[in-house]
Design an enzyme around this catalytic site. Structure first.
Site, PDB file in Angstrom:
ATOM      1  N   CYS A 198       0.727  -1.048  -0.012  1.00  0.00           N
ATOM      2  CA  CYS A 198       0.163   0.074   0.000  1.00  0.00           C
ATOM      3  C   CYS A 198       0.980   1.209  -0.047  1.00  0.00           C
ATOM      4  O   CYS A 198       0.286   2.278  -0.195  1.00  0.00           O
ATOM      5  CB  CYS A 198      -0.850   0.137   1.292  1.00  0.00           C
ATOM      6  SG  CYS A 198      -1.912  -1.243   1.125  1.00  0.00           S
ATOM      7  N   HIS A 202      -3.621   6.883   2.999  1.00  0.00           N
ATOM      8  CA  HIS A 202      -3.948   5.640   2.576  1.00  0.00           C
ATOM      9  C   HIS A 202      -5.272   5.293   3.194  1.00  0.00           C
ATOM     10  O   HIS A 202      -5.461   5.382   4.212  1.00  0.00           O
ATOM     11  CB  HIS A 202      -2.798   4.615   3.020  1.00  0.00           C
ATOM     12  CG  HIS A 202      -3.134   3.176   2.614  1.00  0.00           C
ATOM     13  ND1 HIS A 202      -3.625   2.973   1.470  1.00  0.00           N
ATOM     14  CD2 HIS A 202      -3.264   1.974   3.660  1.00  0.00           C
ATOM     15  CE1 HIS A 202      -3.838   1.538   1.458  1.00  0.00           C
ATOM     16  NE2 HIS A 202      -3.861   1.030   2.810  1.00  0.00           N
ATOM     17  N   ASN A 254     -10.220  -0.417   0.429  1.00  0.00           N
ATOM     18  CA  ASN A 254      -8.572  -0.356   0.228  1.00  0.00           C
ATOM     19  C   ASN A 254      -8.197  -0.901  -1.040  1.00  0.00           C
ATOM     20  O   ASN A 254      -8.303  -1.982  -1.358  1.00  0.00           O
ATOM     21  CB  ASN A 254      -7.885  -1.101   1.525  1.00  0.00           C
ATOM     22  CG  ASN A 254      -6.571  -1.047   1.472  1.00  0.00           C
ATOM     23  OD1 ASN A 254      -5.782  -0.726   0.802  1.00  0.00           O
ATOM     24  ND2 ASN A 254      -6.081  -1.545   2.787  1.00  0.00           N
TER      25      ASN A 254
END
Length: 328
Positions: A114, A255, A285
């Protein structure tokens, strides 16, 4: 002193929307349970014949159009992904061919989960500053639906598919663009978020497939604590390095993993939530795609203006983490 600026951004999300209500029909969960624990309401799922590289190409074309450039202008192409089309060749080479980027272009993938887009940004920055490259295209693209165990309610509710891209180029004007970054990693936490099988330490086999070892497994509590800690650390380091106070940051683009992580980060930094751009309720996500996807939406919605200071911050499996400070 030259600067490296973000000349254009673009993003892409698949058409199919998978809602919490739909998930509740297949696993023991509910819309309330998912929203309360993550803040996610829906996520996008790529088509069966839609590869990671296809999404990357869509986002790249949008970023090139925003930068008023063509694929032929690019001489550095980096794809950040943990869901490549294949183990080899790199997805960047596949994107190069599909997009029509010149054959002499430097192309490669990076794997930082990520945090991948921020890692790609720092790598591109360093390569552009050397004067050996003129224009870089960096892409975060993920088809996480292919590595999610759809019977595991602790993980399947969190992830989605998407891609985001940015065009970076060097300009003579100092003090603008990417003015700072801070990356890091802590391999001690490598087993807290991982896929057990499929690599050289545990090659794919009939046994590994039967044991469902090719899907994401996560220790949610440990990841949560680590994420808040490392993101706060790098945000503070960025502000201290540039002698900034939190109120001088116009927008934070974190994020998009979990709303509770973002809320904890905001509280620790003593920043109001309205300074954080959040779109995880609509996408979940999307790993390396979250920051460029959010950045593209923030710019198009007027949340990013000339002269603004934007702080990008991420964490990911590894444990990897990083922050970047951008002046528009």
């Amino acid at each position: 002193m030259a600067s490296v600026i973000i000349a254009g951004v673009g993003s892409y999300a698949p058409e199919r929307i998978l809602t919490n209500e739909e998930l509740a029909k297949t696993v023991d969960t509910s819309d309330e349970w998912i929203r309360t624990r993550s803040g996610i309401g829906e996520r996008r799922i790529a088509g069966e014949n839609e590869a990671c590289s296809d999404m990357a190409v869509h986002a790249a074309r949008a970023a090139l159009a925003d930068a008023k450039m063509s694929a032929s202008d690019i001489d550095l192409l980096i794809v950040a992904t943990c869901t490549p089309d294949r183990p080899l060749p790199s997805t960047a080479c596949i994107v190069q061919h599909k997009l029509g980027v010149p054959a002499h272009t430097t192309c490669f993938d990076i794997s930082a989960a990520c945090s991948g887009f921020l890692y790609a940004m720092e790598i591109a920055y360093g390569m552009l500053i050397t004067n050996r490259y003129k224009r870089a295209l960096i892409i975060g693209a993920e088809k996480l639906s292919t590595i999610v165990d759809w019977s595991d309610r602790t993980t399947c509710v969190l992830f989605g598919d998407a891609a985001g891209a940015a065009v970076l180029t060097k300009v003579a004007q100092p003090g603008i663009g990417i003015i700072g970054s801070d990356l890091g990693a802590d391999g001690e936490f490598a087993d807290k978020l991982m896929i057990h099988a499929g690599g050289s330490s545990c090659p794919a086999s009939a046994q590994s497939v039967e044991a469902r070892q090719h899907f994401i497994r996560m220790n949610g509590k440990e990841v949560f604590k680590s994420a808040v800690r490392v993101m706060e650390t790098v945000c503070r380091e960025m502000m201290e390095q540039h002698q900034l106070t939190p109120d001088q940051i116009s927008l934070v683009i974190p994020h998009q993993a979990n709303i509770r992580i973002i809320e904890a980060l905001a509280g620790n930094l003593k920043l109001p939530m309205d300074k954080f751009f959040v779109n995880l309720d609509r996408y979940g996500n999307t790993s390396s795609a979250t920051i460029p996807l959010a950045l593209d939406e923030a710019r198009r919605s007027g949340r990013v203006k000339p002269g603004d200071l934007t702080l990008l911050v991420a964490f990911g499996a590894g444990l990897t983490y990083g922050a970047a400070l951008v002046r528009w």
